[in-house]
Scaffold this active site. Structure first.
Site, PDB file in Angstrom:
ATOM      1  N   ASP A  75      -8.985   0.022   2.087  1.00 50.90           N
ATOM      2  CA  ASP A  75      -8.820   0.537   0.542  1.00 50.90           C
ATOM      3  C   ASP A  75     -10.049   0.061   0.125  1.00 50.90           C
ATOM      4  O   ASP A  75     -10.840   1.054  -0.677  1.00 50.90           O
ATOM      5  CB  ASP A  75      -7.917   0.081  -0.242  1.00 50.90           C
ATOM      6  CG  ASP A  75      -6.461   0.883   0.290  1.00 50.90           C
ATOM      7  OD1 ASP A  75      -6.621   1.481   1.405  1.00 50.90           O
ATOM      8  OD2 ASP A  75      -5.444   0.498  -0.386  1.00 50.90           O
TER       9      ASP A  75
ATOM     10  N   THR B   1      -3.031   5.416  -4.129  1.00 53.85           N
ATOM     11  CA  THR B   1      -1.837   6.215  -3.603  1.00 53.85           C
ATOM     12  C   THR B   1      -0.626   5.788  -4.440  1.00 53.85           C
ATOM     13  O   THR B   1       0.108   6.852  -4.483  1.00 53.85           O
ATOM     14  CB  THR B   1      -1.644   5.676  -2.187  1.00 53.85           C
ATOM     15  OG1 THR B   1      -1.718   4.110  -1.919  1.00 53.85           O
ATOM     16  CG2 THR B   1      -2.743   6.225  -1.089  1.00 53.85           C
ATOM     17  N   THR B   2      -0.474   4.684  -4.590  1.00 52.37           N
ATOM     18  CA  THR B   2       0.924   4.145  -5.440  1.00 52.37           C
ATOM     19  C   THR B   2       0.817   5.233  -6.824  1.00 52.37           C
ATOM     20  O   THR B   2       1.701   5.582  -7.304  1.00 52.37           O
ATOM     21  CB  THR B   2       0.980   2.854  -5.669  1.00 52.37           C
ATOM     22  OG1 THR B   2       0.710   2.240  -4.295  1.00 52.37           O
ATOM     23  CG2 THR B   2       2.343   2.364  -6.072  1.00 52.37           C
TER      24      THR B   2
ATOM     25  N   ASP C 109       0.938  -1.389   0.002  1.00 52.96           N
ATOM     26  CA  ASP C 109       0.006  -0.040   0.037  1.00 52.96           C
ATOM     27  C   ASP C 109       0.818   1.283  -0.030  1.00 52.96           C
ATOM     28  O   ASP C 109       1.656   1.416   1.082  1.00 52.96           O
ATOM     29  CB  ASP C 109      -1.004  -0.029   1.452  1.00 52.96           C
ATOM     30  CG  ASP C 109      -1.888   1.125   1.256  1.00 52.96           C
ATOM     31  OD1 ASP C 109      -2.405   1.317   0.284  1.00 52.96           O
ATOM     32  OD2 ASP C 109      -1.915   1.820   2.292  1.00 52.96           O
TER      33      ASP C 109
END
Length: 566
Positions: A396, A100-101, A67
């Site tokens: 998530d 997020t990545t 994550d």
């Protein structure tokens, strides 16, 4: 010491000892390099074939995750420009929960591509303006092609949750988990005039190592990680009538010092009897309300426990305030502060309240609430590390389902929308005049880093894949993306890979803002904490440099003790 010369050639000291200044190109290069490094760290963990990172902190605690936000939060980043990328991953995590990545990888690509323009003497401000226009245009393009869905369509919501979990450790069990996640979000969603509102805090996530991911369960009610206070109480109650009290069931000690002169044992006895009577009085009020379960936020006196056990009331004490609120939402009970206010109408209901052993702990389960506005997801996994990662994946997935319920538009995944936007942006760039055209083209190149990275992580040839992807997109197949598991370019609709539009928009706007901010910096001035010590970060950590004039203990940071809150 930084000495600047005035036009007359007289040296002028502006910055104090130990301050460092990086100017112009050097400052930009340094900042861009730092941001690119951060993007490189997470770049290998993008997509279903992305790898995990093992992070070990100073105490030896291990975190294993892919994550993006968690990785960047755990590694303590020192460089100021790199910190900005950590911030966008945090913001994306809080706002939409997923992507997020991607946000960090995109920001890194935007900066890398901007660098090549700056080296060709394109002014950073022009690049920033071009990027801003391109981001705006990209968002418009995505909004145009997004599919509107029904906010409560379980089928669509499950696909969205499954897509989010495809990239995580839990992918094998994603179907089972997606079903639970969608049920829990729909249960706590509140209907408003213009759609739904979901508060993720109403879904309590409890985790316990042991069992396997298959043992995860959804409970229509609340799980409390507490045990029943007295061994004489029933361990299980059907058709529970629940009283919630946030007051202590004990005699308050007086605030002030009081002396009681007792001259004979009789007085002592009547004094103790009175205490006992007061406690019995409180318990009687609970009994009179018809409650057979009592949840108390504060303490419960031994004597009160005895009376409650005699009356057969299952009691749990010292429950967190947040759990009390959730219990009220789940059971429909009203939180009471004073025992005199407790009546039958204030009680909540549940089919079953029972103490069960989970591994080595005893937990109290409140189950079978009729229309719970708060539910619990009980997560299990083979070891602590696994459960922790399951929790992050579930977070998530909960967030993306919430995003779609609140803004019911979806796009395909697998790099399809990014490639589509890039293709259209290139066409649009040709209509622009001046150097902004170059910036828009670079923005399009940056967007394609997402599909390229997905392909790289899947072991595909990035150049062939991109060429094939572009040609299919140009033929008008806008949902063509990379099917990572089959390692081929295919229609994402067929693979059931969907993402919320709001996640894509957040990624693009966040990454563009961070890149623009870093590009506009042309001067980095790092001042020392105190004379004699280099600036913190110049040598990893501020040296033991002179303690002189530190103004009390305020500047402990310069002593090589980062992060000590004094």
């Amino acid at each position: 010491m930084s000495i600047q010369s005035s036009s007359g050639g007289i040296p002028v000291v502006i910055l104090k000892d130990g301050a460092q200044q990086t100017k112009g190109r050097d400052a930009q290069k340094n900042n861009i390099a730092a941001a690119k490094l951060i993007a490189e760290i997470v770049h290998s963990s993008l997509g279903p074939r992305g790898m995990d990172k093992m992070l070990v902190d100073s105490l030896g605690d291990v975190t294993i995750t892919n994550d993006g936000a968690t990785i960047l939060k755990e590694i303590d980043v020192q460089h100021p420009a790199a910190k900005m990328l950590v911030e966008i991953s945090k913001a994306t995590d809080n706002e939409v929960g997923d992507g997020t990545t991607s946000a960090v990888v995109l920001a890194g690509a935007l900066l890398e591509n901007a660098e090549s323009l700056i080296l060709q003497d394109v002014h950073p401000t022009i690049v920033v303006d071009g990027y801003r226009k391109a981001a705006q245009k990209a968002v418009e393009l995505l909004e145009k092609i997004a599919d509107k869905v029904s906010a409560t369509d379980k089928d669509v919501l499950e696909r969205i949750a499954r897509t989010s979990m495809q990239t995580k450790l839990v992918r094998r069990d994603s179907a089972n988990l997606a079903d639970m996640i969608v049920k829990s979000v729909i249960a706590v969603a509140e209907k408003k005039e213009d759609g739904y509102l979901v508060d993720i805090d109403d879904i309590k996530v409890e985790k316990k190592a042991g069992g396997s991911i298959k043992d995860c369960a959804i409970i229509k009610g609340i799980v409390l990680d507490k045990e029943i206070v007295h061994s004489g109480m029933p361990k299980k109650i059907d058709n529970a009538k629940i009283a919630l009290v946030n007051n202590a069931l004990e005699i308050d000690k007086t605030e002030f010092d009081a002396k009681i002169n007792i001259t004979n044992p009789q007085q002592m006895k009547s004094f103790l009897d009175e205490e006992q009577r007061m406690i019995k009085n409180m318990v009687d009020k609970v009994i009179a309300s018809g409650a057979n379960v009592l949840f108390c936020q504060k303490g419960i006196d031994d004597m009160a426990q005895h009376y409650l056990a005699k009356a057969g009331i299952l009691t749990v004490r010292r429950i967190k305030e947040s759990d009390m609120t959730k219990l009220a939402k789940a059971t429909g009970a009203r939180l009471i502060s004073n025992f005199d206010d407790l009546f039958e109408k204030d009680l909540g209901s549940a089919q079953l309240v029972e103490e069960r052993k989970v591994e080595t702990d005893k937990w109290v389960f409140v189950e079978g609430c009729k229309h719970p506005k708060a539910v619990t997801l009980l997560l299990r996994g083979g070891s602590q590390r696994v459960v922790d990662e399951v929790e992050r994946s579930v977070h998530d997935a909960l967030m993306v389902v919430k995003d779609v319920m609140e803004k019911p538009f979806i796009v395909a995944g697998g790099g399809a929308p990014e490639t589509y936007a890039a293709t259209k942006l290139r066409e649009w760039a040709k209509t622009l005049e001046g150097r902004e055209q170059l910036a828009v083209e670079k923005f399009a190149d940056s967007l394609e880093v997402i599909p390229i990275t997905l392909a790289e992580n899947a072991g595909m040839d990035p150049i062939d894949t991109l060429a094939s992807l572009r040609s299919k997109q140009l033929k008008g197949n806008k949902w063509t993306g990379i099917d990572v598991m089959k390692a081929q370019v295919a229609s994402m609709h067929a693979s059931d890979i969907f993402e919320p539009l709001s996640v894509k928009i957040q990624i693009i706007t966040c990454a563009t803002e961070a890149a623009s901010m870093i590009l506009r910096i042309d001067d980095v001035i790092a001042t020392a904490k105190s004379a004699g010590g280099p600036p913190p970060g110049a040598e990893g950590m501020g040296g033991m440099g002179g303690m002189g004039g530190m103004g009390g203990m305020g500047g402990m940071g310069g002593m090589g003790m980062p992060g000590m809150d004094m």
